[in-house]
Motif scaffolding. Structure first.
Motif, mmCIF file in Angstrom:
data_model
loop_
_atom_site.group_PDB
_atom_site.id
_atom_site.type_symbol
_atom_site.label_atom_id
_atom_site.label_comp_id
_atom_site.label_asym_id
_atom_site.label_seq_id
_atom_site.Cartn_x
_atom_site.Cartn_y
_atom_site.Cartn_z
ATOM 1 N N VAL A 86 0.549 -1.334 -0.022
ATOM 2 C CA VAL A 86 -0.139 -0.128 0.143
ATOM 3 C C VAL A 86 0.822 1.421 -0.055
ATOM 4 O O VAL A 86 1.940 1.473 1.396
ATOM 5 N N LYS A 87 0.501 1.824 -0.700
ATOM 6 C CA LYS A 87 1.669 3.153 -1.234
ATOM 7 C C LYS A 87 0.830 4.563 -0.401
ATOM 8 O O LYS A 87 -0.845 5.258 -0.430
ATOM 9 N N ILE A 88 0.812 5.251 -0.106
ATOM 10 C CA ILE A 88 0.589 6.165 0.972
ATOM 11 C C ILE A 88 0.833 7.555 0.135
ATOM 12 O O ILE A 88 2.306 7.739 0.249
ATOM 13 N N GLU A 89 0.315 8.949 -0.061
ATOM 14 C CA GLU A 89 0.861 9.849 -0.476
ATOM 15 C C GLU A 89 0.779 11.286 0.369
ATOM 16 O O GLU A 89 -0.493 11.609 1.352
ATOM 17 N N CYS A 90 1.734 12.394 0.254
ATOM 18 C CA CYS A 90 1.996 13.225 1.308
ATOM 19 C C CYS A 90 1.955 14.268 0.398
ATOM 20 O O CYS A 90 3.601 14.039 0.568
ATOM 21 N N ARG A 91 1.640 15.500 0.634
ATOM 22 C CA ARG A 91 1.800 16.602 -0.453
ATOM 23 C C ARG A 91 1.908 18.074 1.074
ATOM 24 O O ARG A 91 0.826 18.026 0.810
ATOM 25 N N SER A 92 2.711 18.598 0.214
ATOM 26 C CA SER A 92 2.548 19.765 0.738
ATOM 27 C C SER A 92 2.006 20.810 -0.144
ATOM 28 O O SER A 92 2.890 20.738 -1.168
ATOM 29 N N GLN A 116 -0.175 6.017 14.861
ATOM 30 C CA GLN A 116 -0.955 6.144 15.527
ATOM 31 C C GLN A 116 -2.160 4.685 15.751
ATOM 32 O O GLN A 116 -2.578 4.398 15.010
ATOM 33 N N PHE A 117 -1.488 4.173 17.021
ATOM 34 C CA PHE A 117 -2.495 3.324 17.412
ATOM 35 C C PHE A 117 -4.181 3.763 18.138
ATOM 36 O O PHE A 117 -3.682 5.284 18.761
ATOM 37 N N TYR A 150 -1.902 6.178 9.846
ATOM 38 C CA TYR A 150 -0.536 6.734 9.817
ATOM 39 C C TYR A 150 -1.206 8.127 9.577
ATOM 40 O O TYR A 150 -1.229 8.568 8.294
ATOM 41 N N ILE A 151 -0.026 8.949 10.036
ATOM 42 C CA ILE A 151 0.474 10.499 9.725
ATOM 43 C C ILE A 151 1.726 11.433 8.912
ATOM 44 O O ILE A 151 2.774 10.073 9.704
ATOM 45 N N ASP A 170 -4.050 15.164 7.526
ATOM 46 C CA ASP A 170 -5.276 14.535 8.283
ATOM 47 C C ASP A 170 -5.082 12.979 8.336
ATOM 48 O O ASP A 170 -5.688 12.363 8.857
ATOM 49 N N GLY A 171 -4.094 12.576 7.629
ATOM 50 C CA GLY A 171 -3.554 11.298 8.306
ATOM 51 C C GLY A 171 -4.501 9.849 7.505
ATOM 52 O O GLY A 171 -5.658 10.398 6.527
#
Lengths: 114, 112
Positions: free
Chosen positions: A19-25, A38-39, A92-93, A107-108
């Motif tokens: 699984v790929k998660i993207e984070c963009r500013s 975060q659990f 995941y954040i 927003d995770g």
């Protein structure tokens, strides 16, 4: 204020997939991005620190081959959970940071592995 | 070991009432202390930030205090609203690093 976007916000997949998660500013160039996990009912735990153009620095106990981080540009970092298993299910954040500015959080992504 | 502990762990109050959340830390030296609000299923949002030399900082109904001698901070919420229901996290940044050390959080529930 600064906006950090994460995608997807929620993903459900079968055990063994990646699984790929993207984070963009969105409105600033982030020299550093952080990935947290975060659990439920617990606080954020830093997984790794990602600087643009260089390898990520992982916290103790975080498997770098399990959680692949790429920070190819000043506005995008990705976290890939490889061969995910149910114990990887978590929230995941990411956060983005530049210079002396504070970290701005996305927003995770809620990851559920079946 | 750098630690940030918060109390109470959870709190229930009636709408309109005030409340105070506590944060004790062992991080030293530190550059700043922040309070964040985190709604369920969302990322943290900054409420206040104080350097080690500041004693208080306000943001609307939120007022944070800092006592660097006793290594304690508090977040006071006045005239609580239903939308204040969230987790409140105290975060300390050690000097010389951009990393954050997160507290254990206080889960606040405001009832009508």
């Amino acid at each position: 204020g600064a906006v950090v976007s994460q995608h997807p916000s929620w993903v459900i997949c079968k055990s063994g997939t990646s699984v790929k998660i993207e984070c963009r500013s969105l409105d600033f160039q982030a020299t550093t991005m952080f990935w947290y996990r975060q659990f439920p009912k617990q606080s954020l735990m830093l997984m790794a620190t990602s600087n643009e153009g260089s390898k990520a620095t992982y916290e103790q106990g975080v498997e770098k081959d399990k959680f692949l981080i790429n920070h190819a540009s000043l506005t995008l970092s990705t976290l890939t959970v490889t061969s995910a298993h149910p114990e990887d299910s978590s929230f995941y954040i990411c956060s983005a940071h530049r210079g002396n500015q504070p970290q701005h959080f996305g927003d995770g992504t809620r990851l559920s592995i079946l | 070991k750098n630690q940030v502990e918060q109390s109470p762990q959870s709190l229930i109050i009636l709408e309109g009432k005030n409340c105070t959340l506590q944060c004790n830390y062992t991080v030293s030296p530190f550059s700043n202390l922040r309070w964040y609000k985190q709604d369920t299923g969302r990322g943290p949002v900054s409420l206040t930030i104080m350097t080690f030399s500041e004693n208080t900082k306000s943001n609307g109904r939120y007022t944070a205090t800092l006592d660097a001698d006793t290594k304690q901070s508090s977040l006071h919420i006045t005239a609580s609203q239903l939308s204040d229901s969230a987790s409140y996290i105290c975060v300390v940044s050690p000097s010389g690093t951009y990393k954050y050390i997160f507290g254990t959080g206080t889960r606040l529930k405001v009832l009508a």
